[in-house]
Design a protein around this motif. Structure first.
Motif, PDB file in Angstrom:
ATOM      1  N   LEU A   1       0.805  -1.227   0.000  1.00 32.50           N
ATOM      2  CA  LEU A   1       0.000   0.000   0.000  1.00 32.50           C
ATOM      3  C   LEU A   1       0.839   1.279   0.000  1.00 32.50           C
ATOM      4  O   LEU A   1       0.326   2.359  -0.288  1.00 32.50           O
ATOM      5  CB  LEU A   1      -0.953  -0.001   1.194  1.00 32.50           C
ATOM      6  CG  LEU A   1      -1.933  -1.186   1.251  1.00 32.50           C
ATOM      7  CD1 LEU A   1      -2.792  -1.090   2.498  1.00 32.50           C
ATOM      8  CD2 LEU A   1      -2.788  -1.246   0.004  1.00 32.50           C
ATOM      9  N   ALA A   2       2.129   1.178   0.295  1.00 30.48           N
ATOM     10  CA  ALA A   2       2.987   2.364   0.403  1.00 30.48           C
ATOM     11  C   ALA A   2       2.986   3.239  -0.857  1.00 30.48           C
ATOM     12  O   ALA A   2       2.891   4.463  -0.748  1.00 30.48           O
ATOM     13  CB  ALA A   2       4.405   1.953   0.770  1.00 30.48           C
TER      14      ALA A   2
ATOM     15  N   TYR B   1       0.672   3.751  -3.000  1.00 32.99           N
ATOM     16  CA  TYR B   1      -0.611   4.434  -3.132  1.00 32.99           C
ATOM     17  C   TYR B   1      -0.737   5.533  -2.065  1.00 32.99           C
ATOM     18  O   TYR B   1      -1.275   6.610  -2.330  1.00 32.99           O
ATOM     19  CB  TYR B   1      -1.753   3.423  -3.064  1.00 32.99           C
ATOM     20  CG  TYR B   1      -1.518   2.294  -4.038  1.00 32.99           C
ATOM     21  CD1 TYR B   1      -1.589   2.522  -5.412  1.00 32.99           C
ATOM     22  CD2 TYR B   1      -1.142   1.032  -3.605  1.00 32.99           C
ATOM     23  CE1 TYR B   1      -1.314   1.514  -6.319  1.00 32.99           C
ATOM     24  CE2 TYR B   1      -0.874   0.014  -4.504  1.00 32.99           C
ATOM     25  CZ  TYR B   1      -0.960   0.266  -5.857  1.00 32.99           C
ATOM     26  OH  TYR B   1      -0.674  -0.737  -6.756  1.00 32.99           O
ATOM     27  N   LYS B   2      -0.205   5.258  -0.887  1.00 33.97           N
ATOM     28  CA  LYS B   2      -0.200   6.271   0.165  1.00 33.97           C
ATOM     29  C   LYS B   2       0.616   7.485  -0.272  1.00 33.97           C
ATOM     30  O   LYS B   2       0.271   8.621   0.045  1.00 33.97           O
ATOM     31  CB  LYS B   2       0.383   5.692   1.454  1.00 33.97           C
ATOM     32  CG  LYS B   2      -0.517   4.698   2.144  1.00 33.97           C
ATOM     33  CD  LYS B   2       0.164   4.020   3.314  1.00 33.97           C
ATOM     34  CE  LYS B   2       0.393   4.971   4.443  1.00 33.97           C
ATOM     35  NZ  LYS B   2       0.882   4.310   5.678  1.00 33.97           N
TER      36      LYS B   2
ATOM     37  N   ASP C   1      -3.617  11.885  -1.515  1.00 32.38           N
ATOM     38  CA  ASP C   1      -3.733  12.678  -0.301  1.00 32.38           C
ATOM     39  C   ASP C   1      -5.168  12.554   0.187  1.00 32.38           C
ATOM     40  O   ASP C   1      -6.085  13.125  -0.412  1.00 32.38           O
ATOM     41  CB  ASP C   1      -3.393  14.140  -0.620  1.00 32.38           C
ATOM     42  CG  ASP C   1      -3.423  15.027   0.603  1.00 32.38           C
ATOM     43  OD1 ASP C   1      -3.243  14.504   1.715  1.00 32.38           O
ATOM     44  OD2 ASP C   1      -3.623  16.243   0.431  1.00 32.38           O
ATOM     45  N   ILE C   2      -5.377  11.776   1.262  1.00 31.83           N
ATOM     46  CA  ILE C   2      -6.750  11.583   1.728  1.00 31.83           C
ATOM     47  C   ILE C   2      -7.229  12.815   2.481  1.00 31.83           C
ATOM     48  O   ILE C   2      -6.439  13.544   3.080  1.00 31.83           O
ATOM     49  CB  ILE C   2      -6.902  10.306   2.577  1.00 31.83           C
ATOM     50  CG1 ILE C   2      -6.167  10.434   3.911  1.00 31.83           C
ATOM     51  CG2 ILE C   2      -6.419   9.098   1.832  1.00 31.83           C
ATOM     52  CD1 ILE C   2      -6.546   9.340   4.879  1.00 31.83           C
TER      53      ILE C   2
ATOM     54  N   GLU D   1      -9.150   9.681   8.155  1.00 32.29           N
ATOM     55  CA  GLU D   1      -7.748   9.495   8.521  1.00 32.29           C
ATOM     56  C   GLU D   1      -7.577   8.527   9.688  1.00 32.29           C
ATOM     57  O   GLU D   1      -6.524   7.930   9.860  1.00 32.29           O
ATOM     58  CB  GLU D   1      -7.091  10.832   8.882  1.00 32.29           C
ATOM     59  CG  GLU D   1      -7.007  11.810   7.736  1.00 32.29           C
ATOM     60  CD  GLU D   1      -8.204  12.750   7.682  1.00 32.29           C
ATOM     61  OE1 GLU D   1      -9.231  12.488   8.333  1.00 32.29           O
ATOM     62  OE2 GLU D   1      -8.118  13.747   6.959  1.00 32.29           O
TER      63      GLU D   1
ATOM     64  N   ASP E   1      -4.734   1.530   7.473  1.00 31.52           N
ATOM     65  CA  ASP E   1      -4.243   1.592   6.090  1.00 31.52           C
ATOM     66  C   ASP E   1      -4.999   0.672   5.148  1.00 31.52           C
ATOM     67  O   ASP E   1      -5.313   1.057   4.028  1.00 31.52           O
ATOM     68  CB  ASP E   1      -2.749   1.245   6.038  1.00 31.52           C
ATOM     69  CG  ASP E   1      -1.872   2.384   6.526  1.00 31.52           C
ATOM     70  OD1 ASP E   1      -2.420   3.475   6.812  1.00 31.52           O
ATOM     71  OD2 ASP E   1      -0.652   2.172   6.604  1.00 31.52           O
ATOM     72  N   THR E   2      -5.311  -0.528   5.592  1.00 33.74           N
ATOM     73  CA  THR E   2      -6.003  -1.475   4.718  1.00 33.74           C
ATOM     74  C   THR E   2      -7.371  -0.953   4.309  1.00 33.74           C
ATOM     75  O   THR E   2      -7.769  -1.073   3.157  1.00 33.74           O
ATOM     76  CB  THR E   2      -6.141  -2.847   5.409  1.00 33.74           C
ATOM     77  OG1 THR E   2      -4.836  -3.313   5.765  1.00 33.74           O
ATOM     78  CG2 THR E   2      -6.803  -3.861   4.499  1.00 33.74           C
TER      79      THR E   2
ATOM     80  N   ILE F   1      -8.284   2.248   4.235  1.00 37.21           N
ATOM     81  CA  ILE F   1      -8.139   3.466   3.445  1.00 37.21           C
ATOM     82  C   ILE F   1      -7.562   3.170   2.069  1.00 37.21           C
ATOM     83  O   ILE F   1      -8.102   3.568   1.045  1.00 37.21           O
ATOM     84  CB  ILE F   1      -7.236   4.492   4.171  1.00 37.21           C
ATOM     85  CG1 ILE F   1      -7.909   4.960   5.459  1.00 37.21           C
ATOM     86  CG2 ILE F   1      -6.921   5.677   3.261  1.00 37.21           C
ATOM     87  CD1 ILE F   1      -7.004   5.790   6.355  1.00 37.21           C
ATOM     88  N   TRP F   2      -6.420   2.490   2.037  1.00 33.27           N
ATOM     89  CA  TRP F   2      -5.665   2.329   0.793  1.00 33.27           C
ATOM     90  C   TRP F   2      -5.969   1.035   0.059  1.00 33.27           C
ATOM     91  O   TRP F   2      -5.709   0.927  -1.138  1.00 33.27           O
ATOM     92  CB  TRP F   2      -4.168   2.425   1.092  1.00 33.27           C
ATOM     93  CG  TRP F   2      -3.852   3.688   1.819  1.00 33.27           C
ATOM     94  CD1 TRP F   2      -3.504   3.824   3.132  1.00 33.27           C
ATOM     95  CD2 TRP F   2      -3.911   5.010   1.297  1.00 33.27           C
ATOM     96  NE1 TRP F   2      -3.339   5.148   3.459  1.00 33.27           N
ATOM     97  CE2 TRP F   2      -3.580   5.901   2.347  1.00 33.27           C
ATOM     98  CE3 TRP F   2      -4.206   5.539   0.055  1.00 33.27           C
ATOM     99  CZ2 TRP F   2      -3.533   7.279   2.180  1.00 33.27           C
ATOM    100  CZ3 TRP F   2      -4.165   6.919  -0.113  1.00 33.27           C
ATOM    101  CH2 TRP F   2      -3.834   7.767   0.942  1.00 33.27           C
TER     102      TRP F   2
ATOM    103  N   GLU G   1      -5.813   0.292  -4.051  1.00 32.99           N
ATOM    104  CA  GLU G   1      -4.969  -0.759  -4.642  1.00 32.99           C
ATOM    105  C   GLU G   1      -5.822  -1.703  -5.463  1.00 32.99           C
ATOM    106  O   GLU G   1      -5.467  -2.076  -6.582  1.00 32.99           O
ATOM    107  CB  GLU G   1      -4.222  -1.513  -3.532  1.00 32.99           C
ATOM    108  CG  GLU G   1      -3.344  -2.640  -4.028  1.00 32.99           C
ATOM    109  CD  GLU G   1      -4.066  -3.974  -4.193  1.00 32.99           C
ATOM    110  OE1 GLU G   1      -3.636  -4.763  -5.053  1.00 32.99           O
ATOM    111  OE2 GLU G   1      -5.053  -4.218  -3.475  1.00 32.99           O
TER     112      GLU G   1
END
Length: 106
Positions: free
Chosen positions: A15-16, A18-19, A23-24, A28, A32-33, A35-36, A40
């Protein structure tokens, strides 16, 4: 990486990347899973799904805001536009320059 050139290529399941690219603005506090992961998944599916499968899925979608007939009509209009535009431009150039008009001019 945010703002750098990118062509929506799939960069793997990590996921890095895509992070770093997005910019979300909300959610927040989620992991991560959550959000991103969807980003992915979207990028992976766009890059690995055959276009015929994509169209079949779109046609089968009962929640889309238009009918399959409306889609087909719009698709045909979009696909015919380049040919019509080329003819129009050729005709206008011939008209402006006094050259013989090519076939298809009105």
């Amino acid at each position: 990486m945010l703002g750098s050139a990118w062509r929506f290529a799939y960069e793997g399941s990590d996921l890095a990347p895509y992070k770093a690219r997005f910019d979300i603005k909300t959610n927040e506090s989620h992991g991560d899973t959550r959000i991103w992961g969807p980003i992915e998944e979207l990028i992976r599916l766009v890059n690995t799904t055959e276009s015929a499968s994509t169209e079949e899925a779109m046609l089968a979608d009962t929640l889309k805001p238009y009918s399959n007939g409306e889609y087909q009509t719009a698709r045909e209009a979009l696909l015919s536009f380049p040919e019509a535009r080329i003819t129009y431009v050729r005709c206008e150039v011939a008209k402006q320059t006094g050259a013989t008009r090519p076939s298809g001019c009105q």
